[in-house]
Design a protein around this motif. Structure first.
Motif, PDB file in Angstrom:
ATOM      1  N   GLY A  10       0.811  -1.208   0.000  1.00 23.24           N
ATOM      2  CA  GLY A  10       0.000   0.000   0.000  1.00 23.24           C
ATOM      3  C   GLY A  10       0.844   1.258   0.000  1.00 23.24           C
ATOM      4  O   GLY A  10       1.716   1.436   0.857  1.00 23.24           O
ATOM      5  N   ALA A  11       0.598   2.139  -0.983  1.00 22.85           N
ATOM      6  CA  ALA A  11       1.324   3.406  -1.078  1.00 22.85           C
ATOM      7  C   ALA A  11       0.421   4.561  -0.691  1.00 22.85           C
ATOM      8  O   ALA A  11       0.357   5.589  -1.367  1.00 22.85           O
ATOM      9  N   GLY A  12      -0.292   4.376   0.411  1.00 21.01           N
ATOM     10  CA  GLY A  12      -1.064   5.457   0.995  1.00 21.01           C
ATOM     11  C   GLY A  12      -0.219   6.202   2.018  1.00 21.01           C
ATOM     12  O   GLY A  12       1.008   6.015   2.088  1.00 21.01           O
ATOM     13  N   PRO A  13      -0.830   7.047   2.837  1.00 18.88           N
ATOM     14  CA  PRO A  13      -0.057   7.831   3.806  1.00 18.88           C
ATOM     15  C   PRO A  13       0.789   6.987   4.750  1.00 18.88           C
ATOM     16  O   PRO A  13       1.949   7.323   5.014  1.00 18.88           O
ATOM     17  N   ILE A  14       0.243   5.892   5.261  1.00 14.91           N
ATOM     18  CA  ILE A  14       0.979   5.086   6.236  1.00 14.91           C
ATOM     19  C   ILE A  14       2.026   4.218   5.537  1.00 14.91           C
ATOM     20  O   ILE A  14       3.146   4.063   6.034  1.00 14.91           O
ATOM     21  N   THR A 353       3.131  -6.935  16.812  1.00 12.03           N
ATOM     22  CA  THR A 353       3.835  -8.164  16.451  1.00 12.03           C
ATOM     23  C   THR A 353       2.856  -9.336  16.351  1.00 12.03           C
ATOM     24  O   THR A 353       1.995  -9.523  17.208  1.00 12.03           O
ATOM     25  N   GLN A 354       2.993 -10.116  15.290  1.00 10.70           N
ATOM     26  CA  GLN A 354       2.131 -11.260  15.025  1.00 10.70           C
ATOM     27  C   GLN A 354       2.895 -12.576  15.242  1.00 10.70           C
ATOM     28  O   GLN A 354       4.126 -12.587  15.290  1.00 10.70           O
ATOM     29  N   PRO A 355       2.188 -13.690  15.356  1.00 12.66           N
ATOM     30  CA  PRO A 355       2.867 -14.989  15.467  1.00 12.66           C
ATOM     31  C   PRO A 355       3.747 -15.281  14.246  1.00 12.66           C
ATOM     32  O   PRO A 355       4.715 -16.038  14.356  1.00 12.66           O
ATOM     33  N   GLU A 356       3.409 -14.706  13.096  1.00 10.11           N
ATOM     34  CA  GLU A 356       4.231 -14.873  11.897  1.00 10.11           C
ATOM     35  C   GLU A 356       5.385 -13.888  11.972  1.00 10.11           C
ATOM     36  O   GLU A 356       5.188 -12.674  11.892  1.00 10.11           O
ATOM     37  N   PRO A 357       6.622 -14.364  12.150  1.00  5.14           N
ATOM     38  CA  PRO A 357       7.746 -13.443  12.299  1.00  5.14           C
ATOM     39  C   PRO A 357       7.859 -12.498  11.109  1.00  5.14           C
ATOM     40  O   PRO A 357       7.762 -12.906   9.953  1.00  5.14           O
ATOM     41  N   GLY A 358       8.022 -11.212  11.415  1.00  4.57           N
ATOM     42  CA  GLY A 358       8.255 -10.232  10.364  1.00  4.57           C
ATOM     43  C   GLY A 358       7.014  -9.713   9.678  1.00  4.57           C
ATOM     44  O   GLY A 358       7.116  -8.959   8.708  1.00  4.57           O
ATOM     45  N   LEU A 359       5.830 -10.064  10.158  1.00  8.70           N
ATOM     46  CA  LEU A 359       4.592  -9.599   9.540  1.00  8.70           C
ATOM     47  C   LEU A 359       3.892  -8.610  10.472  1.00  8.70           C
ATOM     48  O   LEU A 359       3.688  -8.897  11.647  1.00  8.70           O
ATOM     49  N   TYR A 360       3.532  -7.445   9.931  1.00  7.84           N
ATOM     50  CA  TYR A 360       2.891  -6.400  10.728  1.00  7.84           C
ATOM     51  C   TYR A 360       1.701  -5.817   9.976  1.00  7.84           C
ATOM     52  O   TYR A 360       1.799  -5.516   8.785  1.00  7.84           O
ATOM     53  N   LEU A 361       0.582  -5.645  10.677  1.00 11.62           N
ATOM     54  CA  LEU A 361      -0.574  -4.935  10.146  1.00 11.62           C
ATOM     55  C   LEU A 361      -0.569  -3.537  10.752  1.00 11.62           C
ATOM     56  O   LEU A 361      -0.529  -3.391  11.984  1.00 11.62           O
ATOM     57  N   VAL A 362      -0.603  -2.503   9.907  1.00 13.39           N
ATOM     58  CA  VAL A 362      -0.491  -1.135  10.400  1.00 13.39           C
ATOM     59  C   VAL A 362      -1.588  -0.273   9.787  1.00 13.39           C
ATOM     60  O   VAL A 362      -2.317  -0.677   8.887  1.00 13.39           O
ATOM     61  N   GLY A 363      -1.668   0.976  10.270  1.00 12.45           N
ATOM     62  CA  GLY A 363      -2.625   1.919   9.722  1.00 12.45           C
ATOM     63  C   GLY A 363      -4.057   1.510  10.017  1.00 12.45           C
ATOM     64  O   GLY A 363      -4.357   0.850  11.011  1.00 12.45           O
ATOM     65  N   TYR A 379       1.710   6.771  11.804  1.00 10.75           N
ATOM     66  CA  TYR A 379       3.102   7.209  11.671  1.00 10.75           C
ATOM     67  C   TYR A 379       3.951   6.694  12.838  1.00 10.75           C
ATOM     68  O   TYR A 379       5.103   6.292  12.657  1.00 10.75           O
ATOM     69  N   GLU A 380       3.378   6.702  14.030  1.00 12.92           N
ATOM     70  CA  GLU A 380       4.120   6.174  15.182  1.00 12.92           C
ATOM     71  C   GLU A 380       4.277   4.663  15.076  1.00 12.92           C
ATOM     72  O   GLU A 380       5.316   4.103  15.428  1.00 12.92           O
ATOM     73  N   GLN A 381       3.245   3.982  14.585  1.00 14.17           N
ATOM     74  CA  GLN A 381       3.347   2.533  14.397  1.00 14.17           C
ATOM     75  C   GLN A 381       4.538   2.184  13.501  1.00 14.17           C
ATOM     76  O   GLN A 381       5.355   1.312  13.843  1.00 14.17           O
ATOM     77  N   VAL A 382       4.641   2.831  12.345  1.00  8.08           N
ATOM     78  CA  VAL A 382       5.687   2.444  11.393  1.00  8.08           C
ATOM     79  C   VAL A 382       7.060   2.931  11.831  1.00  8.08           C
ATOM     80  O   VAL A 382       8.078   2.296  11.516  1.00  8.08           O
TER      81      VAL A 382
END
Length: 444
Positions: A10-14, A353-363, A379-382
């Protein structure tokens, strides 16, 4: 793993802010955008003005990336429309990120290389595999050390039906229903609404924005009839904190919508939960679960929120709240069944942080089905995630944000419960449908 890039979806604001933070902290990054340009989703609400000022919708790392390009920051005390946010910030930011941003790229799946979600072995040593479909139909696979899902929820609006599913007849009546705030200043759009009976369904900020726009339309075009159908009661808290809101424009939005209701531009039907959309010649009738009816409807503007699309994450392991479909620890902060509509605590990698290493849901996607997301939160999340991926674990867990209060922290209530009494907070609702006809609207 460091041989692989971080893929941002996703190339939105977040998503673009994530790319800016990742670039600043030395991570290779690839941004995949389904649309034809950065900010494609924002471009679909070009005509809507943000209630956060420019100072709060420009990410700090993004500003640092833009400064060497000759970019001039907009006046921080003014407010952008969607179009201005794209033209003056998101498009220049995507250009500054260069080839890292790829458009016309739809992510159709994410998995662990060589493994489906059942296999335990290698989940912390093998890269993530991102499956991409391009607009010309070709496909590719990109291996990633991490995936930051900033795809948002814009593409998945909630249906008009009150059960989370389309109401009976809703799909058949699709040509009579829109799920976003229409641009009533667009000459091509105006004939669909001017002089017609319009039902606005929903009670969030989008609904308040629509109420203001349609009240102005009714003032210009006599014969335009407006009905506001809400699942809960229209108490003062529905309109927000007013002057007590620390986001002044958000408070003003509610006050303007309340003024339109008080001046009689709308008939308000409270406690109305749509069960059926029945054909009525060239119009439709909305039928509630109590048997209440709203008849002779030309158009329905259904602004009942959004939900995350989890379909392409089926082969990775997620820990989501069963109610909101949000990361479990974020859901505890934002669940409208437990909280009033006040401030949400800033949060970062620890909650995401998710059980799947390296995967993050943001925004927006990190909120699942909950409302009231602010760009500053994303913005703080990322920032936190980028610090974590760079090995700065202490920095990732140091909160660098203070969020504005809504001014309506009146206590928790039962969200959208038709049988709950009003609690004095923002979530109280009446026990049964009530038809309130307000006085004749004032005309210009």
């Amino acid at each position: 793993m460091t041989d692989y890039p971080v893929v941002v979806v996703g190339a939105g604001p977040i998503g673009l802010a994530a790319a800016a933070h990742l670039t600043e902290t030395g991570s290779a990054v690839v941004v995949l955008e389904r649309g034809t340009s950065a900010g494609a989703a924002v471009s679909q609400w070009n005509h809507v003005r943000l209630f956060s000022p420019w100072s709060e919708v420009v990410d700090p790392a993004a500003a640092r990336l833009l400064e060497p390009t000759g970019w001039t920051a907009p006046d921080g005390d003014t407010y952008a429309t969607g179009r201005e946010w794209v033209e003056q910030y998101l498009a220049p930011l995507a250009a500054a990120l260069g080839d890292a941003v790829r458009t016309d790229c739809e992510v159709v799946g994410v998995a662990r290389r060589g493994r489906d979600r059942v296999v335990d072995a290698g989940r912390d040593t093998e890269p993530l595999s991102v499956h991409v479909r391009h607009s010309d139909g070709t496909e590719e696979r990109i291996l990633a050390r991490a995936v930051v899902d900033a795809s948002g929820t814009w593409g998945s609006p909630n249906p008009l039906g009150s059960e989370g599913l389309a109401a009976i007849g809703e799909r058949t009546a699709a040509d009579k229903i829109v799920y976003r705030v229409p641009d009533l200043l667009d000459p091509a759009v105006l004939p669909d609404y001017a002089g017609k009976h319009i039902v606005i369904a929903g009670s969030g900020h989008s609904a308040l924005t629509a109420i203001i726009g349609f009240a102005e339309l009714a003032a210009r075009h006599p014969g335009t009839t407006l009905t506001w159908a809400v699942r809960r009661g229209v108490t003062a808290e529905v309109f927000g904190g007013g002057e007590a809101d620390e986001l002044a424009a958000r408070g003003a939005l509610g006050l303007r919508a309340k003024k339109a209701v008080d001046e009689g531009y709308l008939t308000v039907v409270s406690g109305f939960r749509t069960e059926e959309v029945a054909p009525q010649g060239d119009q439709v009738t909305l039928i509630g679960d109590s048997g209440a009816r709203i008849e002779d409807v030309d158009r329905v503007v259904a602004l009942t929120g959004f939900r995350p699309d989890m379909s392409w994450l089926s082969e990775v392991r997620l820990d989501l709240d069963p109610t909101l479909q949000a990361p479990r620890f974020v859901a505890e902060l934002v669940d409208p069944n437990m909280h009033s509509c006040g401030s949400v605590s800033p949060h970062g990698v620890e909650e995401l942080t998710q059980p799947e290493p390296g995967l993050y849901l943001v925004g927006m996607k990190s909120y699942g089905r909950a409302p009231t997301f602010l760009a500053m939160t994303g913005y703080e999340q990322v920032r936190s995630i980028a610090a974590e991926l760079a090995g700065d674990h202490d920095g990732a867990r140091t909160v660098q944000l203070t969020l504005p209060d809504t001014g309506v922290c009146g206590g928790a209530g039962l969200f959208d419960d038709p049988d709950a009494p009003s609690t004095g907070g923002c979530c109280g609702v009446p026990a049964a449908p009530e038809l309130i006809t307000l006085g004749a609207p004032m005309r210009d």
